[in-house]
Write an enzyme that holds these catalytic residues in place. Structure first.
Site, PDB file in Angstrom:
ATOM      1  N   LYS A   1     -11.512  20.810 -18.282  1.00 22.90           N
ATOM      2  CA  LYS A   1     -10.909  21.176 -16.995  1.00 22.90           C
ATOM      3  C   LYS A   1     -11.991  21.101 -15.930  1.00 22.90           C
ATOM      4  CE  LYS A   1      -8.988  25.139 -14.412  1.00 22.90           C
ATOM      5  NZ  LYS A   1      -8.399  26.500 -14.463  1.00 22.90           N
TER       6      LYS A   1
ATOM      7  N   ASP B   1     -11.317  26.372  -7.186  1.00 19.81           N
ATOM      8  CA  ASP B   1      -9.949  26.853  -7.366  1.00 19.81           C
ATOM      9  C   ASP B   1      -9.650  27.956  -6.356  1.00 19.81           C
ATOM     10  OD1 ASP B   1      -7.441  27.523  -8.211  1.00 19.81           O
ATOM     11  OD2 ASP B   1      -8.066  28.372 -10.150  1.00 19.81           O
TER      12      ASP B   1
ATOM     13  N   LYS C   1      -5.496  32.695  -4.008  1.00 18.46           N
ATOM     14  CA  LYS C   1      -6.142  33.833  -4.653  1.00 18.46           C
ATOM     15  C   LYS C   1      -6.601  34.831  -3.591  1.00 18.46           C
ATOM     16  CE  LYS C   1      -8.236  31.438  -8.631  1.00 18.46           C
ATOM     17  NZ  LYS C   1      -7.558  32.179  -9.719  1.00 18.46           N
TER      18      LYS C   1
ATOM     19  N   ASP D   1     -14.893  26.747 -11.933  1.00 22.66           N
ATOM     20  CA  ASP D   1     -13.649  26.329 -12.589  1.00 22.66           C
ATOM     21  C   ASP D   1     -13.721  24.898 -13.137  1.00 22.66           C
ATOM     22  OD1 ASP D   1     -11.249  27.362 -13.482  1.00 22.66           O
ATOM     23  OD2 ASP D   1     -10.092  26.654 -11.758  1.00 22.66           O
TER      24      ASP D   1
ATOM     25  N   ASP E   1      -1.590  28.367  -8.691  1.00 25.52           N
ATOM     26  CA  ASP E   1      -2.873  28.818  -9.231  1.00 25.52           C
ATOM     27  C   ASP E   1      -2.966  28.596 -10.748  1.00 25.52           C
ATOM     28  OD1 ASP E   1      -5.407  29.880  -9.183  1.00 25.52           O
ATOM     29  OD2 ASP E   1      -4.758  31.980  -9.049  1.00 25.52           O
TER      30      ASP E   1
ATOM     31  N   ARG F   1      -3.776  23.944 -16.394  1.00 22.65           N
ATOM     32  CA  ARG F   1      -2.893  23.375 -17.415  1.00 22.65           C
ATOM     33  C   ARG F   1      -2.228  22.094 -16.922  1.00 22.65           C
ATOM     34  NH1 ARG F   1       0.345  28.935 -17.755  1.00 22.65           N
ATOM     35  NH2 ARG F   1      -1.752  29.598 -17.147  1.00 22.65           N
TER      36      ARG F   1
HETATM   37  N1  BES Z   1      -9.245  29.347 -12.860  1.00 25.07           N
HETATM   38  C1  BES Z   1      -8.294  30.363 -13.101  1.00 25.07           C
HETATM   39  C2  BES Z   1      -8.633  31.224 -14.327  1.00 25.07           C
HETATM   40  C3  BES Z   1      -9.891  32.063 -14.239  1.00 25.07           C
HETATM   41  C4  BES Z   1      -9.812  33.393 -13.881  1.00 25.07           C
HETATM   42  C5  BES Z   1     -11.117  31.533 -14.569  1.00 25.07           C
HETATM   43  C6  BES Z   1     -10.959  34.172 -13.820  1.00 25.07           C
HETATM   44  C7  BES Z   1     -12.268  32.297 -14.505  1.00 25.07           C
HETATM   45  C8  BES Z   1     -12.186  33.615 -14.135  1.00 25.07           C
HETATM   46  C9  BES Z   1      -6.929  29.752 -13.347  1.00 25.07           C
HETATM   47  O1  BES Z   1      -6.673  28.560 -12.710  1.00 25.07           O
HETATM   48  C10 BES Z   1      -5.910  30.739 -12.857  1.00 25.07           C
HETATM   49  O2  BES Z   1      -5.957  31.090 -11.723  1.00 25.07           O
HETATM   50  N2  BES Z   1      -5.029  31.168 -13.759  1.00 25.07           N
HETATM   51  C11 BES Z   1      -4.027  32.121 -13.437  1.00 25.07           C
HETATM   52  C12 BES Z   1      -2.759  31.711 -14.131  1.00 25.07           C
HETATM   53  C13 BES Z   1      -1.558  32.539 -13.750  1.00 25.07           C
HETATM   54  C14 BES Z   1      -1.170  32.255 -12.326  1.00 25.07           C
HETATM   55  C15 BES Z   1      -0.426  32.200 -14.694  1.00 25.07           C
HETATM   56  C16 BES Z   1      -4.471  33.494 -13.932  1.00 25.07           C
HETATM   57  O3  BES Z   1      -5.014  33.564 -15.046  1.00 25.07           O
HETATM   58  O4  BES Z   1      -4.305  34.459 -13.216  1.00 25.07           O
HETATM   59 ZN    ZN Z   2      -8.371  27.353 -12.344  1.00 25.86          ZN
HETATM   60 ZN    ZN Z   3      -6.000  28.764 -10.705  1.00 22.27          ZN
END
Ligand code: BES
Ligand code: ZN
Ligand code: ZN
Length: 500
Positions: free
Chosen positions: A266, A271, A278, A289, A348, A352
């Protein structure tokens, strides 16, 4: 990165500023390794008395600095604690990291590989662990600093054979360790790079430059290629940014290769969350990220340097996730490589979406193993914290091999299940899938179940490194603040073990 070399000199003759030796602890008293005792004798130092005087008991985390009073080339003898329990290679790695941190302002360091500690390890393993720990402990990211006086750096690190340590085995361990340090440091550098200087086209160029002069072949798919190839996920995530996305393919293809492994990373260069923006505090670490992509690039370069005989394909999906008038909307439907459709209910959950394309593409060549590495979910951080990555997969042998590689490498990795019952969390009203499950329910697992849909039955494993890729705390051993380089060491070990 400091030079890391095995040297044949004795600890008294080594032309360095600092010599480090190790000690364990018994009955609240330090027990120096045989080499430390011998060195003390040679320097006419009563090591026991000196260590007592500074209350050094040999705990892991403790260091004693003893002046050599010009009886050796080095000015300082560092005695580094390994603790009470019989030390393992990870303890050695940590203590070596602490030694390097303590010598950072001194120029050059020699560490004596102890032959009498870490009972069940080979000399190669001992040498490698110390090399890795010292090399990584000496890491500093200085590219954006302009005041040279606050830049600590070690110019060189020598590894010396302690009593009974075989030079040939130790040399091999140091060489392998140095490759791992170089690769891990590269991954750290890429992740530490500010996001404005690694937007997808620039990062793709940098990867091309890194591979230049190596055996790694690089192909970059730009936005036109991605459109022709049906990579709707990567394009969708990237469409909100003024810098277009890229898919970079790296190939390590040795003559008479045995087997084929594909690594997918990835690579979200920043991000922001996109329109599902966010909150400010959640964004401060989001230059990390692309930690999965960084690990894949670094691992391929290491595989080339180590001359591994497995064919390895690296696929890194690079996009910048930004909110704008051109960004994907909540409820948009994307069509992925291979034709499946996904309804985007949270922009966000973008990792995936880019991985779906890259996995589908990677599965097309039917590798023996397909492994993706991603800072995928906040839920991973909640479940396993900053030191343990989540592992999920469809192939028990592959999962077991990765767990064993992580243990050898000294990186945390823990398997989570992939229950088919949770597949329905991803059911969309209008498309094949939606990109989020239920709030606060098994977020890490459901994200993995999403990815599984794109692996086409190829043996697959997924490493969620959201916590471990980047640390705002750091420790005193070999992992300072910022990018960690996880899980490069695990991946390199896994690939080495495949051909052992
Ligand atoms: N890049 C983030 C995940 C992340 C969070 C990485 C904290 C490192 C530290 C990812 O893209 C994300 O934001 N995921 C969301 C998914 C949700 C919206 C289903 C999450 O985990 O909150
Ligand atoms: Zn991410
Ligand atoms: Zn994200």
């Amino acid at each position: 990165m400091p030079k890391l070399e095995f040297a044949k000199s004795s600890p008294t003759a080594a032309k360095v500023d600092v010599v480090a030796v190790f000690a364990t602890k018994r009955d609240r008293t330090a027990v120096p390794a045989a080499d430390a005792v011998a060195l003390g004798d040679a320097l006419d130092i009563d090591l026991g008395a000196e260590l007592d005087a500074v209350r050094f008991e040999g705990d892991l985390g403790q260091v004693a600095r003893i002046p050599t009073r010009r009886r050796a080339k080095a000015h300082v003898l560092l005695v580094v604690g390994l603790g009470e329990e019989s030390p393992d290679t990870e303890t050695l790695r940590k203590a070596a990291g602490l030694a390097a941190r303590n010598a950072l302002k001194n120029g050059t360091l020699a560490l004596v590989i102890p032959g009498d500690l870490v009972a069940d390890a080979t000399d190669n393993e001992r040498a490698r662990a110390i090399t890795e720990g010292a090399g990584l402990g000496a890491y500093a990211y200085t590219t954006y600093r302009t005041k040279s006086n606050d830049l600590p750096s070690l110019e060189g690190i020598e590894l010396l054979a302690g009593e009974g340590v075989g030079a040939k085995e130790a040399t091999a361990g140091v060489q392998a360790g140095a490759v791992v340090v170089e690769a891990t440091s590269l991954a750290r550098d890429l992740v530490n790079t500010p996001p404005q200087d690694k937007r997808p086209p620039a990062l793709a160029d940098r990867i091309r430059d890194l591979a230049d002069g190596t055996g790694i072949k690089v192909t970059v798919l730009d936005e036109g290629d991605l459109a022709k190839g049906g990579f709707g996920g990567i394009l969708g995530v990237g469409q909100g940014s003024s810098a277009p996305p890229r898919l970079v393919e790296l190939t390590h293809s040795p003559a008479r290769a045995s087997g084929h492994v594909t690594l997918v990373g990835k690579g979200i260069t920043f991000d922001s969350g996109g329109l599902s923006l966010k909150p400010p505090t959640a964004m401060t670490t989001m230059k990390s990220d692309m930690g999965g992509a960084a690990a894949v690039v670094a691992t391929l370069l290491a595989a080339d340097r180590l001359g591994l005989r497995t064919k390895i394909t690296g696929l890194v999906a690079l996009a910048e996730n930004m909110p704008s008038g051109t960004a994907i909307r909540v409820s948009d439907v994307l069509t992925h490589r291979g034709g499946s459709t996904v309804e985007v209910l949270n922009t966000d959950a973008e990792g995936r979406l880019v991985l779906a394309d890259a996995l589908a593409y990677g599965a097309e060549s039917k590798p023996d193993a397909l492994i993706d590495i991603a800072t995928l979910t906040g839920a991973q951080v909640v479940a396993l914290g900053p030191k343990i990555s989540g592992l999920m997969g469809t192939d028990d042998g592959l999962v077991a091999a990765l767990l064993s590689a992580a243990k050898q490498a000294g990186e945390g990795l823990w398997q989570l299940p992939l229950p088919v019952e949770y597949r329905e969390h991803l059911r969309s009203e209008i498309a094949d899938l939606k990109n989020i499950g239920k709030p606060r329910q098994a977020g890490t697992i459901v994200a993995a179940l999403f990815l599984k849909e794109f692996t086409d039955g190829v043996p697959w494993a997924h490493l969620d490194i959201a916590g471990p890729a980047f640390t705002e705390e750091g420790d005193d051993f070999y992992t300072g603040k910022g990018a960690t380089g996880a899980p490069v060491r695990t991946l390199v070990r896994y690939l080495e073990a495949r051909q052992a």
